[in-house]
Write a protein that holds these residues in place. Structure first.
Motif, PDB file in Angstrom:
ATOM      1  N   ALA B 495       0.820  -1.207   0.000  1.00  0.00           N
ATOM      2  CA  ALA B 495       0.000   0.000   0.000  1.00  0.00           C
ATOM      3  C   ALA B 495       0.856   1.261   0.000  1.00  0.00           C
ATOM      4  N   THR B 496       2.074   1.124   0.500  1.00  0.00           N
ATOM      5  CA  THR B 496       2.973   2.279   0.599  1.00  0.00           C
ATOM      6  C   THR B 496       3.821   2.484  -0.642  1.00  0.00           C
ATOM      7  N   GLY B 497       3.710   1.569  -1.596  1.00  0.00           N
ATOM      8  CA  GLY B 497       4.519   1.686  -2.809  1.00  0.00           C
ATOM      9  C   GLY B 497       5.835   0.933  -2.733  1.00  0.00           C
ATOM     10  N   ASP B 498       6.132   0.314  -1.592  1.00  0.00           N
ATOM     11  CA  ASP B 498       7.291  -0.566  -1.530  1.00  0.00           C
ATOM     12  C   ASP B 498       6.914  -1.867  -2.243  1.00  0.00           C
ATOM     13  N   VAL B 499       7.931  -2.589  -2.677  1.00  0.00           N
ATOM     14  CA  VAL B 499       7.659  -3.759  -3.521  1.00  0.00           C
ATOM     15  C   VAL B 499       8.371  -4.998  -2.999  1.00  0.00           C
ATOM     16  N   THR B 500       7.659  -6.114  -2.977  1.00  0.00           N
ATOM     17  CA  THR B 500       8.292  -7.410  -2.756  1.00  0.00           C
ATOM     18  C   THR B 500       8.161  -8.222  -4.032  1.00  0.00           C
ATOM     19  N   VAL B 501       9.298  -8.754  -4.490  1.00  0.00           N
ATOM     20  CA  VAL B 501       9.303  -9.625  -5.671  1.00  0.00           C
ATOM     21  C   VAL B 501       9.444 -11.059  -5.189  1.00  0.00           C
ATOM     22  N   LEU B 502       8.587 -11.940  -5.652  1.00  0.00           N
ATOM     23  CA  LEU B 502       8.706 -13.366  -5.328  1.00  0.00           C
ATOM     24  C   LEU B 502       9.013 -14.092  -6.628  1.00  0.00           C
ATOM     25  N   ILE B 503      10.184 -14.691  -6.695  1.00  0.00           N
ATOM     26  CA  ILE B 503      10.631 -15.212  -7.987  1.00  0.00           C
ATOM     27  C   ILE B 503      11.117 -16.646  -7.864  1.00  0.00           C
ATOM     28  N   GLY B 504      10.900 -17.434  -8.912  1.00  0.00           N
ATOM     29  CA  GLY B 504      11.171 -18.867  -8.858  1.00  0.00           C
ATOM     30  C   GLY B 504      12.597 -19.259  -9.181  1.00  0.00           C
ATOM     31  N   THR B 505      13.442 -18.290  -9.541  1.00  0.00           N
ATOM     32  CA  THR B 505      14.861 -18.587  -9.713  1.00  0.00           C
ATOM     33  C   THR B 505      15.503 -18.662  -8.336  1.00  0.00           C
ATOM     34  N   HIS B 506      16.751 -19.102  -8.287  1.00  0.00           N
ATOM     35  CA  HIS B 506      17.427 -19.171  -6.989  1.00  0.00           C
ATOM     36  C   HIS B 506      18.813 -18.543  -7.088  1.00  0.00           C
ATOM     37  N   CYS B 507      19.141 -17.702  -6.131  1.00  0.00           N
ATOM     38  CA  CYS B 507      20.439 -17.024  -6.151  1.00  0.00           C
ATOM     39  C   CYS B 507      21.409 -17.706  -5.197  1.00  0.00           C
ATOM     40  N   HIS B 508      22.587 -18.046  -5.703  1.00  0.00           N
ATOM     41  CA  HIS B 508      23.621 -18.592  -4.820  1.00  0.00           C
ATOM     42  C   HIS B 508      24.935 -17.916  -5.136  1.00  0.00           C
ATOM     43  N   VAL B 567       1.467  -4.491 -13.476  1.00  0.00           N
ATOM     44  CA  VAL B 567       1.237  -3.540 -12.385  1.00  0.00           C
ATOM     45  C   VAL B 567       0.997  -2.146 -12.964  1.00  0.00           C
ATOM     46  N   ILE B 568       1.834  -1.787 -13.933  1.00  0.00           N
ATOM     47  CA  ILE B 568       1.696  -0.447 -14.528  1.00  0.00           C
ATOM     48  C   ILE B 568       0.356  -0.321 -15.254  1.00  0.00           C
ATOM     49  N   LEU B 569      -0.028  -1.402 -15.936  1.00  0.00           N
ATOM     50  CA  LEU B 569      -1.302  -1.395 -16.656  1.00  0.00           C
ATOM     51  C   LEU B 569      -2.473  -1.159 -15.704  1.00  0.00           C
ATOM     52  N   LYS B 570      -2.435  -1.873 -14.578  1.00  0.00           N
ATOM     53  CA  LYS B 570      -3.518  -1.685 -13.610  1.00  0.00           C
ATOM     54  C   LYS B 570      -3.434  -0.292 -12.991  1.00  0.00           C
ATOM     55  N   GLY B 571      -2.208   0.157 -12.738  1.00  0.00           N
ATOM     56  CA  GLY B 571      -2.020   1.502 -12.191  1.00  0.00           C
ATOM     57  C   GLY B 571      -2.636   2.564 -13.104  1.00  0.00           C
ATOM     58  N   ARG B 572      -2.504   2.359 -14.393  1.00  0.00           N
ATOM     59  CA  ARG B 572      -3.079   3.331 -15.344  1.00  0.00           C
ATOM     60  C   ARG B 572      -4.598   3.377 -15.232  1.00  0.00           C
ATOM     61  N   LYS B 573      -5.194   2.209 -15.032  1.00  0.00           N
ATOM     62  CA  LYS B 573      -6.665   2.172 -14.898  1.00  0.00           C
ATOM     63  C   LYS B 573      -7.090   2.948 -13.651  1.00  0.00           C
ATOM     64  N   ILE B 574      -6.351   2.713 -12.543  1.00  0.00           N
ATOM     65  CA  ILE B 574      -6.685   3.410 -11.294  1.00  0.00           C
ATOM     66  C   ILE B 574      -6.469   4.908 -11.484  1.00  0.00           C
ATOM     67  N   ALA B 575      -5.345   5.258 -12.140  1.00  0.00           N
ATOM     68  CA  ALA B 575      -5.031   6.673 -12.344  1.00  0.00           C
ATOM     69  C   ALA B 575      -6.098   7.341 -13.216  1.00  0.00           C
ATOM     70  N   ARG B 600      -1.617  17.481 -14.689  1.00  0.00           N
ATOM     71  CA  ARG B 600      -2.291  16.653 -13.677  1.00  0.00           C
ATOM     72  C   ARG B 600      -1.604  15.290 -13.583  1.00  0.00           C
ATOM     73  N   SER B 601      -1.180  14.933 -12.377  1.00  0.00           N
ATOM     74  CA  SER B 601      -0.508  13.641 -12.226  1.00  0.00           C
ATOM     75  C   SER B 601      -0.647  13.119 -10.802  1.00  0.00           C
ATOM     76  N   LEU B 602      -0.405  11.815 -10.648  1.00  0.00           N
ATOM     77  CA  LEU B 602      -0.396  11.179  -9.322  1.00  0.00           C
ATOM     78  C   LEU B 602       0.866  10.347  -9.205  1.00  0.00           C
ATOM     79  N   LYS B 603       1.444  10.363  -8.023  1.00  0.00           N
ATOM     80  CA  LYS B 603       2.646   9.577  -7.813  1.00  0.00           C
ATOM     81  C   LYS B 603       2.291   8.087  -7.717  1.00  0.00           C
ATOM     82  N   PHE B 604       3.244   7.266  -8.054  1.00  0.00           N
ATOM     83  CA  PHE B 604       3.053   5.813  -7.967  1.00  0.00           C
ATOM     84  C   PHE B 604       2.516   5.429  -6.586  1.00  0.00           C
ATOM     85  N   GLU B 605       3.086   6.018  -5.537  1.00  0.00           N
ATOM     86  CA  GLU B 605       2.660   5.691  -4.165  1.00  0.00           C
ATOM     87  C   GLU B 605       1.186   6.023  -3.936  1.00  0.00           C
ATOM     88  N   GLU B 606       0.717   7.086  -4.533  1.00  0.00           N
ATOM     89  CA  GLU B 606      -0.685   7.476  -4.345  1.00  0.00           C
ATOM     90  C   GLU B 606      -1.617   6.452  -4.990  1.00  0.00           C
TER      91      GLU B 606
END
Ligand code: FES
Ligand code: FES
Lengths: 164, 795
Positions: B495-508, B567-575, B600-606
């Motif tokens: 909700a704050t605009g921070d992002v968690t990525v969950l990905i199926g690759t593995h980093c070593h 995410v951006i596509l949905k953000g555009r609909k909300i915007a 006229r604009s809105l920040k990603f966080e908004e």
């Protein structure tokens, strides 16, 4: 056997079997898992810690041999300049991309600090020679060497060098 | 305005801090209440009938919980370890696929084959008890080398496969290739060995398993490059644990290089033991144990020949290889010397006809599977050595013969005669830059100077093409893959605009926590420190195929980019709703949604806040929340390529090779983080140089004992193996993924063995030497020099 020593600045009294290795004391008894085990022939250097300021392979030293010693592991070197501060050698590994998987890193850093304590202005060749006892499978060593050169300079510039 | 944490920025790694302070969390660090410790008893014989196991003395020892054997596994109905690839032979028949029990019953088939598991209250007790277990063997003759294994009368690793032949595979047009040879002005030939390697990531393998009877859930912590695949293979095929009751965690993993991308028997045995005994069980491999139980790499014997016209144009290439599978089929084993080898033999050349046949063979050695590069270094080595030999034979310059045959940059996309369609590349561009950076033209003076010091100096080069991100699933399935080859990524915008990525690759070690954050940072216009990348836990991450074959960025990164786009596509609909504008009029740039042509604009966080607190929100047409997922299945492989140059000096009296310089120019597509890319190249090049100069796995031919079974005998590259390398990227974009990325994890290891050996042979060429096998150890080189001098003196 009753053993008293100082680990990362804290006095520790433990009862250990006489055949216990220093690395097992640190990892299994004291929960200091930053010191790693990468081999069983004393060659990889993942287990390097300091005993009385000098780098040792903790897989090759009995815990009881550290009686009365000051032992420092990777967990004990940061924080001198405030809670979140890093040791100059740690900072140098970060800034020079001197680590990938991080498994060799604690041993590399502990070994490098000892090297820096002994060498004020080393050459690249001297660093590569010193690393004979530390293996890394990820980095190809190039950025580790860069890290050590930078970390050594930083240690000498900031006065964080210890006389061995 | 450039994004300082976006694509192309050499930002420092987000993951470093825990590693440099000793706060990493590796499997060996896992400690659970009531935990027990396991050690495996392993066969000291390469080939033997298992007559009996007497554990009574061990079971009487205090602190011993159990001694379990292959018979117990069988009694519990535990299945064998499955192979993930089923290849098809020339005859159209499937490969021979013998059973692979998780612990041996009946017979052991290599030194290190596990025969029993001892579980005790401490590791020391378990080791003592293991010494007290008596295992009786009837030792059988063993076979180690691939050529020996195919000899009539050789010991049969499996009784029902008397010729030890797993599969006789082929690719290419045999008739067309034979015709090319029939019309050739010249034929160049080479016989070579690609020596067996032991991957040795610095962290030994380990597994911890826990069963909670109250919930029926099982958790396995494993040093794995692909936890989801382990969950599927082990749960479904080996132990019969329903997928929703099984969690596999691969936490921080200390290097993989392929060695940790297989489903290993130990994972299954430890999990089975924890469930059977209802206590947590921990196993950590010792290094010497890893030498005989980690899957090994390479091990080919090859005959190759090139047909050329009078100008040195390649007309045809014929390759016949025998490849070692060891004593069992590991997860990807049969795929490596076939699908990842034959199709790479075109390299960057226009050779019109290619035929390759590969006999895949069982022996009494540790199973062989993918190791960094996996098939592609072997192909590059064959091709580039053969090109050097052809140049010498025709009296042509090594650079000139390559230029004469290179695929012109304008000819891309380029269809090779062995399946691959290269989408993009610039081989001559890479070559030009590598030659310039290495001062190729000034070499003669350096050689002359070295000669005054009694040293042979040589310069070598190799070009390569590699295939990353094995795909698409449809094609892979036709080639024998039993799994999909897509990747998945979820972008959870808070909700704050921070992002968690969950990905199926593995980093070593590859720095994914940073690289993937940079992709999101670039697209969303938010700083990388607002993005967390999560992987390696099947309870957190939806699904994934893991990390191998340099696939993480090209496949995983592409899945991630798709999710961010959603995410951006949905953000555009909300915007559009909030700004009371039409969706087509909404633009997104620099972290802001704006109405085109207005202020006229809105920040990603908004927008994020509106998605989670939908008071003013188009609920009738749009769901609240902002989280998107993609599964991405690529349309093709990606094809990195490049040209490398190395220079060596050889001490005539000792045979010692000094690697003096190394230049790598690589086309890896879009670079996300140049610092991380250089690090991948450094590590890869040294691994390849290790094969060329020092590493080799040696088995005793008659007993099947691994003679190079520790770091005392297996020469790992140390820091003094070579001075600083020059790494340059010379990229063309991949044309079939949005990011234009190709992959860089393996290119160093693919290019460097051929490059270093080209330099070694060049140094020795005044002696009339045209080839030496790897590793170019002082002993081997000294012998080669001696033999050549004797031969020259005799002339
Ligand atoms: S663990 Fe390898 S040297 Fe100590
Ligand atoms: S960073 Fe992985 S072993 Fe050195």
């Amino acid at each position: 056997m009753e053993l008293t020593l100082t680990v990362n600045g804290r006095k520790v009294a433990v009862d250990v079997p006489t055949d216990m290795l220093l690395v097992d004391l640190l990892r299994e008894r004291l929960g200091l898992t930053g010191t790693h085990v990468g081999c069983d022939t004393s060659q990889c250097g993942a287990c390097v810690v300091h005993a009385d300021g000098v780098s040792v392979k903790s897989c090759t030293m009995l815990a009881v041999a550290a009686q009365g010693s000051q032992v420092t592991s990777i967990e004990g070197i940061s924080g001198a300049g405030g809670r979140n501060s890093l040791h100059p050698m740690q900072q140098a590994f970060h800034e020079n991309h001197g680590l990938q998987c991080g498994f060799c890193t604690p041993g590399m850093i502990m070994s490098s600090i000892d090297f820096a304590n002994r060498n004020a202005a080393p050459t690249e060749a001297e660093v590569r020679h010193w690393l004979e006892g530390n293996m890394c499978r990820c980095t190809g060593y190039q950025n580790i060497v860069a890290s050590i050169l930078a970390g050594t300079a930083a240690m000498h510039a900031t006065g964080s060098v210890e006389a061995a | 305005m450039g994004n300082i944490t976006g694509i192309g920025a050499a930002i420092l790694r987000k993951e470093d801090k825990r590693f440099i302070t000793g706060r990493g969390n590796y499997v060996a660090d896992v400690k659970l209440p009531g935990m027990t410790y396991a050690v495996f008893i392993r066969s000291p014989h390469a080939h033997a009938r298992l007559l009996g196991i007497d554990a009574s003395a061990a079971l009487d020892m205090p602190g011993v919980v159990a001694v379990l054997t292959g018979a117990d596994l069988k009694a519990d109905g535990v299945g064998g370890i499955p192979c993930g690839w089923g290849i098809t032979g020339k005859d159209g028949l499937p490969m021979k696929e013998p059973p692979h029990p998780a612990m041996a019953h009946g017979k052991v088939r290599h030194v290190g084959d596990a025969v029993a598991l001892v579980v005790a209250e401490s590791v020391d007790l378990a080791r003592l008890a293991a010494d007290a277990v008596v295992v009786e063997y009837d030792v059988l003759p063993a076979v180690v080398g691939v050529i020996d294994a195919l000899m009539p009368g050789a010991p049969a690793v499996f009784e029902d496969i008397p010729d030890n032949l797993c599969c006789d595979w082929e690719i290419g047009d045999r008739a067309a290739t034979d015709a090319a040879f029939a019309s050739a002005a010249h034929v160049a030939k080479i016989n070579l060995v690609n020596n067996r390697l032991i991957g040795n990531p610095m962290e030994p393998r380990a597994a911890v398993a826990q069963y909670e009877s109250s919930t029926g859930r099982t958790t396995l912590w494993s040093t794995s490059q692909f936890p989801h695949v382990v969950k599927l293979l082990m749960g479904n095929f080996v132990l019969g644990i329903p997928q929703h009751k099984l969690r596999v965690i691969a936490p921080d993993v200390g290097g993989g290089f392929g060695v940790k991308q297989f489903h290993y028997a130990e994972e299954a045995v430890i999990t089975w033991a924890a469930r059977r005994l209802d206590v947590p069980v921990k196993w950590v491999s010792e290094r010497s144990e890893g030498f005989v139980s980690d899957a090994q790499g390479r091990d080919h014997v090859t005959e190759a020949e090139m047909a050329l016209d009078e100008t040195g144009k390649f007309l045809g290439l014929r390759v016949s290889t025998v490849a070692n599978m060891g004593g069992y089929l590991s997860t990807f084993g049969p795929n490596i010397p076939t699908n990842l080898y034959g199709p790479l033999l075109a390299g960057v050349y226009t050779t019109p006809a290619i035929y390759c046949e590969v006999k895949v063979v069982f022996t009494n050695t540790v199973p062989v599977d993918a190791y960094r590069g996996a098939g592609r270094p072997e192909a590059t080595f064959v091709l580039e050595r053969l090109v050097d030999v052809a140049a010498a034979q025709l009296g042509m310059d090594r650079v000139a013969i390559r230029r004469h045959n290179m695929i012109p940059t304008a000819a891309y996309p380029y269809q090779t005669p062995v399946m691959m369609e290269y989408d993009s590349g610039d081989p001559t561009g890479c070559l030009d830059r590598a030659l310039a950076l290495s001062d190729w033209d000034g070499f003669a003076a350096r050689r002359a100077e070295a000669a005054t010091r009694g040293r042979y100096r040589g310069i070598g080069l190799a070009t390569y093409v590699e295939a990353c991100g094995l795909a698409p699933s449809r094609i892979a399935g036709r080639l024998g893959a039993r799994g999909g080859l897509y990747e998945s990524a979820t972008v959870r915008v808070h909700a704050t605009g921070d992002v968690t990525v969950l990905i199926g690759t593995h980093c070593h070690g590859q720095g994914h926590e940073t690289t993937f954050a940079q992709i999101v940072s670039e697209k969303l216009g938010i700083p990388a420190d607002k993005i967390e990348v999560v992987f390696g836990d099947t309870d957190k991450v939806q699904f994934g195929m893991g990390t191998y074959g340099s696939r993480s960025l090209s496949v995983g990164g592409s899945a991630l980019a798709k999710s961010v786009d959603k995410v951006i596509l949905k953000g555009r609909k909300i915007a559009a709703h909030l700004l009371e504008a039409g969706e087509p009029d909404i633009e997104f740039a620099d972290g802001k949604f704006s109405v085109a042509g207005t202020d006229r604009s809105l920040k990603f966080e908004e927008i994020c806040l509106a998605a989670y607190i939908p008071h003013n929100y188009p609920l009738e047409v749009l769901e609240p929340g902002l989280e998107e997922q993609s599964f991405y299945d690529p349309v093709n492989f990606t094809f990195p390529g490049g040209a490398h140059v190395a220079e060596v000096e050889i001490e005539a009296d000792t045979g010692t090779v000094h690697l003096l310089s190394y230049v790598a120019v690589d086309d890896i597509g879009t670079v996300i983080n140049p610092m991380i890319v250089a690090g991948q190249l450094h590590g890869g090049i040294v691994q390849g140089a290790g094969q060329a100069l020092c590493e080799t796995a040696v088995y005793d031919d008659s007993s099947g004992q691994l003679l190079s079974g520790s770091f005392m005998d297996y020469a790992m590259p140390r820091a003094d193996i070579m001075p600083n390398m020059k790494i340059v990227t010379h990229s063309t974009r991949c044309t079939h993924n949005d990011l234009g990325v190709k992959g860089c994890g393996e290119v160093g290891t693919i290019g460097s063995p051929a490059t270093v050996m080209s330099a070694v042979v060049d140094a020795l060429s005044p002696l009339g030497i045209t080839h030496v096998d790897m590793p170019a150890s002082p002993n081997r080189i000294w012998r080669a020099i001696k033999a050549a001098r004797v031969a020259q003196a005799a002339e």
